[in-house]
Design a protein around this motif. Structure first.
Motif, PDB file in Angstrom:
ATOM      1  N   ALA A   1     110.602  96.696  20.115  1.00  0.00           N
ATOM      2  CA  ALA A   1     111.194  96.476  18.795  1.00  0.00           C
ATOM      3  C   ALA A   1     110.131  96.797  17.732  1.00  0.00           C
ATOM      4  O   ALA A   1     109.089  96.152  17.705  1.00  0.00           O
ATOM      5  N   PRO A   2     110.396  97.813  16.891  1.00  0.00           N
ATOM      6  CA  PRO A   2     111.591  98.651  16.882  1.00  0.00           C
ATOM      7  C   PRO A   2     111.624  99.576  18.091  1.00  0.00           C
ATOM      8  O   PRO A   2     110.597  99.815  18.724  1.00  0.00           O
ATOM      9  N   PRO A   3     112.811 100.100  18.423  1.00  0.00           N
ATOM     10  CA  PRO A   3     112.926 100.985  19.582  1.00  0.00           C
ATOM     11  C   PRO A   3     112.050 102.230  19.419  1.00  0.00           C
ATOM     12  O   PRO A   3     111.812 102.705  18.299  1.00  0.00           O
TER      13      PRO A   3
ATOM     14  N   SER B   1     101.960  88.466  33.284  1.00  0.00           N
ATOM     15  CA  SER B   1     101.505  88.748  31.925  1.00  0.00           C
ATOM     16  C   SER B   1     101.812  87.579  30.988  1.00  0.00           C
ATOM     17  O   SER B   1     102.907  87.009  31.031  1.00  0.00           O
ATOM     18  N   PRO B   2     100.871  87.229  30.112  1.00  0.00           N
ATOM     19  CA  PRO B   2     101.115  86.136  29.151  1.00  0.00           C
ATOM     20  C   PRO B   2     101.978  86.564  27.967  1.00  0.00           C
ATOM     21  O   PRO B   2     102.336  85.711  27.136  1.00  0.00           O
ATOM     22  N   LEU B   3     102.281  87.834  27.869  1.00  0.00           N
ATOM     23  CA  LEU B   3     103.082  88.301  26.735  1.00  0.00           C
ATOM     24  C   LEU B   3     104.485  87.710  26.807  1.00  0.00           C
ATOM     25  O   LEU B   3     105.029  87.495  27.896  1.00  0.00           O
ATOM     26  N   PRO B   4     105.099  87.449  25.640  1.00  0.00           N
ATOM     27  CA  PRO B   4     106.439  86.839  25.636  1.00  0.00           C
ATOM     28  C   PRO B   4     107.488  87.777  26.223  1.00  0.00           C
ATOM     29  O   PRO B   4     107.323  89.000  26.203  1.00  0.00           O
ATOM     30  N   ARG B   5     108.539  87.186  26.751  1.00  0.00           N
ATOM     31  CA  ARG B   5     109.639  88.007  27.260  1.00  0.00           C
ATOM     32  C   ARG B   5     110.551  88.414  26.106  1.00  0.00           C
ATOM     33  O   ARG B   5     110.500  87.861  25.028  1.00  0.00           O
ATOM     34  N   GLY B   6     111.381  89.417  26.367  1.00  0.00           N
ATOM     35  CA  GLY B   6     112.233  89.950  25.321  1.00  0.00           C
ATOM     36  C   GLY B   6     111.614  91.193  24.699  1.00  0.00           C
ATOM     37  O   GLY B   6     110.610  91.724  25.185  1.00  0.00           O
ATOM     38  N   ALA B   7     112.212  91.659  23.607  1.00  0.00           N
ATOM     39  CA  ALA B   7     111.732  92.864  22.951  1.00  0.00           C
ATOM     40  C   ALA B   7     110.344  92.639  22.358  1.00  0.00           C
ATOM     41  O   ALA B   7     110.102  91.618  21.694  1.00  0.00           O
ATOM     42  N   LEU B   8     109.451  93.587  22.598  1.00  0.00           N
ATOM     43  CA  LEU B   8     108.054  93.454  22.171  1.00  0.00           C
ATOM     44  C   LEU B   8     107.776  94.365  20.980  1.00  0.00           C
ATOM     45  O   LEU B   8     108.091  95.551  20.990  1.00  0.00           O
ATOM     46  N   ALA B   9     107.139  93.781  19.954  1.00  0.00           N
ATOM     47  CA  ALA B   9     106.749  94.532  18.763  1.00  0.00           C
ATOM     48  C   ALA B   9     105.277  94.914  18.868  1.00  0.00           C
ATOM     49  O   ALA B   9     104.522  94.318  19.638  1.00  0.00           O
ATOM     50  N   PRO B  10     104.842  95.913  18.095  1.00  0.00           N
ATOM     51  CA  PRO B  10     103.427  96.300  18.127  1.00  0.00           C
ATOM     52  C   PRO B  10     102.471  95.148  17.884  1.00  0.00           C
ATOM     53  O   PRO B  10     101.422  95.061  18.531  1.00  0.00           O
ATOM     54  N   ALA B  11     102.828  94.245  16.965  1.00  0.00           N
ATOM     55  CA  ALA B  11     101.932  93.130  16.660  1.00  0.00           C
ATOM     56  C   ALA B  11     101.706  92.224  17.868  1.00  0.00           C
ATOM     57  O   ALA B  11     100.635  91.626  18.017  1.00  0.00           O
TER      58      ALA B  11
END
Length: 307
Positions: free
Chosen positions: A274-276, A188-198
């Motif tokens: 994020a947020p949880p 997946s190209p999405l960044p690692r770490g906590a993911l926000a809706p945006a």
């Protein structure tokens, strides 16, 4: 009192049949013989026969047809007023008798969601089977509204559901908090770490089916961030969602318990949000439900999941 004794004497040995009484309750609740048959797992002719036998036994007309539905007569309404009390008294009597036995035996019917059924209940049910071989625990799956309705109708003894839940005659006991996570394919190209809706809004979302409690929570999580939720697929199976994510067709937001074991496919990325986003699983049963020994043992085992 004299009228009652004369009426009972006229009935002879034909006392009230509890099975037929419960059939009457279901016919009135559903408004038809066919719908009641579906709930009871009987054929429509069998339901009709039970009602005719009950009316013949009492010498009274209990149902009448109004339009397309069935409604109780005045006598039927009067009998229904006592139906819950009669069933409660019988359950309490059986509970008292069961307390004299040395073994825990009997049937307990649980309703829950598919995710809890797959990832939460199996170890618990296995332990119960080892401790109480004669305890018969039956599990059925459905959405929260279906489970609540079945508990209220006494077709299920207990529900394990996602809050919110309400009902005048229901006792709701929060059990555990379950944090959602993002489930992504390895590439997946999405960044690692906590993911926000945006960060997720442009990626293909594989979501739970519309109307489920889990889906409502997810949609609200996006909505509170001012972002739309636009799933490209909607499914009712957590395992199907995992397989589609593994195939690289998109990402999904899933309850943490669904990926807390080694059963999920190796290589999938599991990331916090994020947020949880959390959901609360709760136990629900009727307030007037007699706590038989089998039901007590099941409740105690479920409460040990509390964290």
């Amino acid at each position: 009192m004299l009228d009652y004794l004369r009426y009972k004497r006229n009935l002879g040995m034909a006392d009230l049949n509890l099975t037929q009484l419960q059939t009457l309750v279901q016919v009135v609740a559903t408004g038809s013989f066919s719908a009641a048959a579906d709930r009871l797992g009987l054929s429509q002719p069998a339901v009709s026969l039970q009602i005719r036998q009950l009316e013949r036994r009492l010498g009274l007309k209990l149902l009448e047809r109004l339009g397309r539905g069935l409604k109780p007569t005045a006598a039927g309404s009067l009998l229904l007023e006592h139906a819950d009390h009669i069933q409660t008294a019988v359950d309490q009597a059986l509970q008292a008798l069961a307390s004299h036995g040395e073994t825990v035996s009997g049937r307990v019917a649980i309703g829950t969601g598919a995710t809890a059924c797959i990832h939460l209940l199996p170890p618990l049910l296995g332990q119960l089977r080892q401790r109480f071989p004669q305890l018969d625990v039956r599990v059925s799956t459905g959405n929260t509204l279906d489970v609540l309705r079945a508990v209220e109708d006494n077709r299920l003894d207990l529900g394990l559901i996602t809050l919110p839940a309400s009902g005048r005659n229901l006792q709701v006991e929060p059990l555990l908090e379950d944090a959602f996570v993002a489930l992504l394919p390895p590439a997946s190209p999405l960044p690692r770490g906590a993911l926000a809706p945006a960060a997720l809004v442009e990626a293909p979302l594989l979501a739970f089916e519309t109307g489920s409690s889990t889906r409502l929570l997810i949609d609200d999580w996006f909505r509170r961030a001012g972002q739309p939720s636009r799933p490209v697929m909607e499914l009712g199976s957590i395992e199907a969602l995992k397989e589609l994510v593994a195939a690289g067709l998109g990402y999904s937001l899933v309850p943490g318990i669904a990926v807390a074991t080694e059963h999920h496919r190796q290589g999938l990325r599991v990331q916090p949000l994020a947020p949880p986003l959390t959901r609360t699983l709760a136990l629900v049963l009727r307030r007037d439900k007699p706590l038989s020994r089998p039901l007590q043992q099941v409740l105690e085992a479920l409460r040990r999941l509390r964290r």
